[in-house]
Design a protein around this motif. Structure first.
Motif, short mmCIF file in Angstrom:
data_model
loop_
_atom_site.label_atom_id
_atom_site.label_comp_id
_atom_site.label_asym_id
_atom_site.label_seq_id
_atom_site.Cartn_x
_atom_site.Cartn_y
_atom_site.Cartn_z
N TYR A 1 39.76 42.19 33.12
CA TYR A 1 40.15 42.45 34.57
C TYR A 1 38.64 41.77 35.95
N GLY A 2 38.07 41.87 35.14
CA GLY A 2 36.57 40.81 35.52
C GLY A 2 37.05 39.79 35.84
N TYR A 3 37.12 39.46 34.81
CA TYR A 3 37.56 37.37 34.18
C TYR A 3 38.94 37.65 34.86
N TRP A 4 39.46 37.96 35.05
CA TRP A 4 41.38 37.51 35.59
C TRP A 4 40.93 37.31 37.62
N VAL A 5 39.83 38.07 37.81
CA VAL A 5 39.63 38.74 39.26
C VAL A 5 38.77 37.54 39.35
N SER A 6 38.00 36.93 38.40
CA SER A 6 36.60 35.76 38.99
C SER A 6 37.82 34.36 39.03
N ALA A 7 38.55 34.51 37.59
CA ALA A 7 39.71 33.45 37.65
C ALA A 7 40.52 32.58 38.26
N PRO B 1 35.09 25.05 39.51
CA PRO B 1 34.12 25.26 38.80
C PRO B 1 34.15 26.43 38.62
N VAL B 2 33.52 26.88 37.35
CA VAL B 2 32.73 28.16 36.75
C VAL B 2 31.28 28.36 37.50
N THR B 3 30.62 29.33 38.25
CA THR B 3 29.62 28.92 39.46
C THR B 3 28.75 30.09 39.28
N GLY B 4 28.24 30.60 39.56
CA GLY B 4 26.97 31.72 38.93
C GLY B 4 27.14 32.91 39.81
N TRP B 5 28.05 32.58 40.74
CA TRP B 5 28.39 33.70 41.72
C TRP B 5 29.18 33.67 40.86
N ASN B 6 30.89 32.82 41.13
CA ASN B 6 31.66 33.56 40.72
C ASN B 6 32.00 34.62 39.22
N VAL B 7 30.47 34.01 38.31
CA VAL B 7 30.86 35.20 36.83
C VAL B 7 29.99 36.74 37.31
N PHE B 8 29.53 36.09 38.72
CA PHE B 8 28.37 37.69 38.90
C PHE B 8 29.85 38.51 39.73
N TYR B 9 30.61 38.08 40.61
CA TYR B 9 31.29 38.47 41.14
C TYR B 9 32.74 39.00 40.25
N GLY B 10 32.94 38.40 39.09
CA GLY B 10 33.79 39.06 37.86
C GLY B 10 33.05 40.37 37.39
N VAL C 1 32.95 47.77 38.26
CA VAL C 1 33.34 49.28 39.25
C VAL C 1 34.98 49.54 38.31
N PHE C 2 36.07 48.90 37.97
CA PHE C 2 36.98 48.89 37.30
C PHE C 2 37.01 49.58 36.04
N ALA C 3 35.62 49.51 35.40
CA ALA C 3 35.73 50.10 34.23
C ALA C 3 35.08 51.96 34.93
N VAL C 4 34.41 51.70 35.62
CA VAL C 4 33.62 52.81 35.90
C VAL C 4 34.75 53.90 36.15
N ILE C 5 35.99 53.10 37.24
CA ILE C 5 36.87 54.45 38.04
C ILE C 5 38.00 54.57 36.66
#
Length: 141
Positions: free
Chosen positions: A36-42, A49-58, A64-68
């Motif tokens: 899910y995180g990869y999909w959100v960041s994509a 381009p892939v950025t650090g903020w993009n990876v952090f956001y993912g 959050v997804f895994a905890v819930i």
């Protein structure tokens, strides 16, 4: 005949031991969260381009997804079937709505997609829980 049985035999065998079930209860939410995180960041980077903020956001979305998801898997079976189905449908609707909103559609379309998925999920899960519990709310397997 009791659910989970076949004619002439008892309950169907559980091929996994308790340790494997405990491991799966952690691995499934983490694995789904990473996907899910990869999909959100994509979706959020729009093919750039892939950025650090993009990876952090993912990673934050994955956490959050895994905890819930893990919380619902752990606490859900202890709840009444209506609440259990409502929580899963709210989670599914919010997750898909958030994922869809990362691609910048009009807000009303993201809300409609989210509500439609949540309604379908509620109907399917309520039916599943309703047909697998007795009148007192005890699980029948």
């Amino acid at each position: 005949m009791e659910a989970g049985t076949s004619p002439g035999r008892g309950r169907t065998p559980d091929v996994l031991d308790a340790r494997t079930h405990r491991i799966i209860r952690v691995v499934v939410p983490v694995g789904l969260g990473l996907i899910y995180g990869y999909w959100v960041s994509a979706n959020r980077r729009f093919g750039g381009p892939v950025t650090g903020w993009n990876v952090f956001y993912g990673l934050v979305a994955a956490l959050v997804f895994a905890v819930i998801c893990g919380t619902l898997l752990t606490l859900g079976p202890r709840m009444a079937r209506e609440v259990h189905a409502l929580l899963w449908s709210a989670f599914a609707g919010a997750a898909v709505g958030f994922l869809y909103s990362q691609s910048n559609p009009p807000v009303w379309i993201a809300v409609l997609v989210s509500l439609a998925l949540a309604a379908g999920t509620f109907i399917a899960f309520f039916y599943r829980y309703y047909t697998r519990e007795d009148a007192a709310g005890h699980r029948i397997r």
